[in-house]
Scaffold this motif. Sequence first.
Motif, PDB file in Angstrom:
ATOM      1  N   LEU A   1     -10.771  77.763 -16.804  1.00  0.00           N
ATOM      2  CA  LEU A   1      -9.809  78.864 -16.705  1.00  0.00           C
ATOM      3  C   LEU A   1      -9.179  79.247 -18.039  1.00  0.00           C
ATOM      4  CD1 LEU A   1      -8.259  80.727 -14.697  1.00  0.00           C
ATOM      5  CD2 LEU A   1      -6.515  78.933 -14.573  1.00  0.00           C
ATOM      6  N   LEU A   2      -8.830  78.246 -18.870  1.00  0.00           N
ATOM      7  CA  LEU A   2      -8.103  78.513 -20.105  1.00  0.00           C
ATOM      8  C   LEU A   2      -8.980  78.403 -21.343  1.00  0.00           C
ATOM      9  CD1 LEU A   2      -4.575  76.826 -19.989  1.00  0.00           C
ATOM     10  CD2 LEU A   2      -5.238  79.129 -19.313  1.00  0.00           C
ATOM     11  N   ARG A   3      -8.709  79.281 -22.303  1.00  0.00           N
ATOM     12  CA  ARG A   3      -9.295  79.181 -23.626  1.00  0.00           C
ATOM     13  C   ARG A   3      -8.177  78.890 -24.623  1.00  0.00           C
ATOM     14  NH1 ARG A   3     -12.571  83.377 -21.152  1.00  0.00           N
ATOM     15  NH2 ARG A   3     -10.785  84.765 -21.300  1.00  0.00           N
ATOM     16  N   PRO A   4      -8.435  78.131 -25.691  1.00  0.00           N
ATOM     17  CA  PRO A   4      -7.409  77.894 -26.707  1.00  0.00           C
ATOM     18  C   PRO A   4      -6.864  79.214 -27.250  1.00  0.00           C
ATOM     19  CG  PRO A   4      -9.267  76.427 -27.053  1.00  0.00           C
ATOM     20  CD  PRO A   4      -9.686  77.414 -25.994  1.00  0.00           C
ATOM     21  N   PRO A   5      -5.586  79.250 -27.631  1.00  0.00           N
ATOM     22  CA  PRO A   5      -4.963  80.509 -28.079  1.00  0.00           C
ATOM     23  C   PRO A   5      -5.722  81.248 -29.184  1.00  0.00           C
ATOM     24  CG  PRO A   5      -3.270  78.874 -27.684  1.00  0.00           C
ATOM     25  CD  PRO A   5      -4.587  78.163 -27.516  1.00  0.00           C
ATOM     26  N   VAL A   6      -6.266  80.526 -30.172  1.00  0.00           N
ATOM     27  CA  VAL A   6      -6.987  81.226 -31.239  1.00  0.00           C
ATOM     28  C   VAL A   6      -8.296  81.818 -30.716  1.00  0.00           C
ATOM     29  CG1 VAL A   6      -8.178  80.950 -33.443  1.00  0.00           C
ATOM     30  CG2 VAL A   6      -5.922  79.954 -33.132  1.00  0.00           C
ATOM     31  N   VAL A   7      -8.928  81.150 -29.770  1.00  0.00           N
ATOM     32  CA  VAL A   7     -10.127  81.717 -29.146  1.00  0.00           C
ATOM     33  C   VAL A   7      -9.758  82.983 -28.375  1.00  0.00           C
ATOM     34  CG1 VAL A   7     -11.941  81.352 -27.428  1.00  0.00           C
ATOM     35  CG2 VAL A   7     -11.327  79.504 -28.990  1.00  0.00           C
TER      36      VAL A   7
ATOM     37  N   VAL B   1      -4.451  73.932 -24.848  1.00  0.00           N
ATOM     38  CA  VAL B   1      -5.786  73.356 -24.672  1.00  0.00           C
ATOM     39  C   VAL B   1      -6.062  72.329 -25.784  1.00  0.00           C
ATOM     40  CG1 VAL B   1      -8.194  73.893 -24.086  1.00  0.00           C
ATOM     41  CG2 VAL B   1      -6.453  75.623 -23.766  1.00  0.00           C
ATOM     42  N   LEU B   2      -5.123  71.403 -25.964  1.00  0.00           N
ATOM     43  CA  LEU B   2      -5.236  70.407 -27.020  1.00  0.00           C
ATOM     44  C   LEU B   2      -5.810  69.077 -26.535  1.00  0.00           C
ATOM     45  CD1 LEU B   2      -1.897  70.819 -29.037  1.00  0.00           C
ATOM     46  CD2 LEU B   2      -4.207  71.400 -29.788  1.00  0.00           C
ATOM     47  N   SER B   3      -5.560  68.716 -25.280  1.00  0.00           N
ATOM     48  CA  SER B   3      -6.024  67.428 -24.783  1.00  0.00           C
ATOM     49  C   SER B   3      -7.538  67.429 -24.599  1.00  0.00           C
ATOM     50  CB  SER B   3      -5.348  67.082 -23.454  1.00  0.00           C
ATOM     51  OG  SER B   3      -5.809  67.939 -22.428  1.00  0.00           O
ATOM     52  N   LYS B   4      -8.105  66.238 -24.605  1.00  0.00           N
ATOM     53  CA  LYS B   4      -9.556  66.111 -24.427  1.00  0.00           C
ATOM     54  C   LYS B   4      -9.991  66.702 -23.092  1.00  0.00           C
ATOM     55  CE  LYS B   4     -13.279  62.677 -24.318  1.00  0.00           C
ATOM     56  NZ  LYS B   4     -13.622  61.229 -24.364  1.00  0.00           N
ATOM     57  N   GLU B   5      -9.211  66.442 -22.043  1.00  0.00           N
ATOM     58  CA  GLU B   5      -9.556  66.923 -20.716  1.00  0.00           C
ATOM     59  C   GLU B   5      -9.563  68.449 -20.654  1.00  0.00           C
ATOM     60  OE1 GLU B   5      -8.298  66.073 -16.047  1.00  0.00           O
ATOM     61  OE2 GLU B   5      -6.907  65.550 -17.657  1.00  0.00           O
TER      62      GLU B   5
ATOM     63  N   ALA C   1      -1.900  62.965 -23.915  1.00  0.00           N
ATOM     64  CA  ALA C   1      -0.870  62.656 -22.919  1.00  0.00           C
ATOM     65  C   ALA C   1      -0.354  63.912 -22.211  1.00  0.00           C
ATOM     66  CB  ALA C   1       0.302  61.928 -23.585  1.00  0.00           C
ATOM     67  N   ILE C   2      -0.723  65.080 -22.744  1.00  0.00           N
ATOM     68  CA  ILE C   2      -0.283  66.330 -22.107  1.00  0.00           C
ATOM     69  C   ILE C   2      -1.028  66.491 -20.783  1.00  0.00           C
ATOM     70  CG2 ILE C   2      -0.028  68.830 -22.339  1.00  0.00           C
ATOM     71  CD1 ILE C   2      -0.336  68.461 -25.380  1.00  0.00           C
ATOM     72  N   SER C   3      -0.284  66.718 -19.729  1.00  0.00           N
ATOM     73  CA  SER C   3      -0.882  66.933 -18.419  1.00  0.00           C
ATOM     74  C   SER C   3      -1.760  68.182 -18.434  1.00  0.00           C
ATOM     75  CB  SER C   3       0.227  67.089 -17.371  1.00  0.00           C
ATOM     76  OG  SER C   3      -0.273  67.635 -16.173  1.00  0.00           O
TER      77      SER C   3
ATOM     78  N   VAL D   1       3.780  72.098 -22.034  1.00  0.00           N
ATOM     79  CA  VAL D   1       4.140  71.266 -23.184  1.00  0.00           C
ATOM     80  C   VAL D   1       3.163  71.542 -24.321  1.00  0.00           C
ATOM     81  CG1 VAL D   1       4.393  68.912 -24.072  1.00  0.00           C
ATOM     82  CG2 VAL D   1       5.083  69.439 -21.717  1.00  0.00           C
ATOM     83  N   ILE D   2       3.715  71.768 -25.508  1.00  0.00           N
ATOM     84  CA  ILE D   2       2.882  71.912 -26.702  1.00  0.00           C
ATOM     85  C   ILE D   2       3.321  70.870 -27.726  1.00  0.00           C
ATOM     86  CG2 ILE D   2       2.392  74.353 -26.334  1.00  0.00           C
ATOM     87  CD1 ILE D   2       4.502  75.089 -28.335  1.00  0.00           C
ATOM     88  N   VAL D   3       2.370  70.334 -28.449  1.00  0.00           N
ATOM     89  CA  VAL D   3       2.661  69.404 -29.540  1.00  0.00           C
ATOM     90  C   VAL D   3       2.395  70.147 -30.832  1.00  0.00           C
ATOM     91  CG1 VAL D   3       2.013  67.249 -30.669  1.00  0.00           C
ATOM     92  CG2 VAL D   3       2.096  67.364 -28.170  1.00  0.00           C
ATOM     93  N   GLN D   4       3.426  70.270 -31.649  1.00  0.00           N
ATOM     94  CA  GLN D   4       3.292  71.026 -32.892  1.00  0.00           C
ATOM     95  C   GLN D   4       2.577  70.171 -33.930  1.00  0.00           C
ATOM     96  OE1 GLN D   4       4.467  74.319 -32.904  1.00  0.00           O
ATOM     97  NE2 GLN D   4       3.191  74.445 -34.725  1.00  0.00           N
TER      98      GLN D   4
END
Length: 276
Positions: free
Chosen positions: A125-131, A111-115, A102-104, A84-87
């Motif tokens: 494991l994941l880096r934000p897309p721009v990173v 990588v938008l949620s605080k967690e 609220a994104i699981s 799920v992505i929030v635009q």
Amino acid sequence: MSIDGRAVAAEILKETKERVARLGLVPTVRAVTCAPSPATLSYLRIKAVRAAEAGMKLEVVEVPEDTDEATLIAHVTNPGADAVIVQLPLPQNLNSEAVVNAISLSKDADVLSKEAYELFIQGGLLRPPVVEATREVLTRTGTTIQNVRAVVVGQGKLVGQPVTEWLRSQGAVVSIVSRGDDLSMVLKEADIIVSGAGSPGIITADSIKKGVVLIDAGTSEQGGEMVGDADPACAAVASVFTPVPGGMGPIAVACLFRNVVTLLERSLQEQQKVVH
């Protein structure tokens, strides 16, 4: 060297599609958008095409501006999507932080949620897309990061903040500047510049040193055209340059879908551990 972001993205999407094929399913990525502008809708159409190239399906949920926060969060948490992505941005009457939180974790490919973001900072494991797109450009061009002087222009949630965190984790000496600052003195000392200010042409050819690696991740509209933070003339001065459009944007979108398949692979591995 001007980076052909579309060619880099095509390679990433091809590799991602091969990984998806091994999973034996067609992942569904849900994009939730509220009162999108024509530019946002155009961007989502591009994402839908790239999703198909990655062997996935993009499901767009579009809601009107008067939608309440609870309804928007329900669209985020509804089952039926593998990611799920929030635009962003969302209308000001909505609490964007509450919505993205609220994104699981298992579905947060952006990588938008605080967690998810805290796990990224801890080396998860994941880096934000721009990173990831920044890492791709630096790796592909053989750019040294450790102990070099880097400048990040802007500290937005999607570009500046995560790129600063990652560059520091890789050993760069990072300075942060805002679009209202006097950039000339700071930029002249930089070996790497990453900009995400969203201010047309604030980086000029005479404000950077010869041979700098200039990654322009800032986009805005000017005269009906998409432009970057760096004046195109910077390409003649920089050793590495990402143009706008056609540079970081396509790579970041491809990295988003690569993150989706990484999440799915991890989820399947965890399921197999439970079975055994």
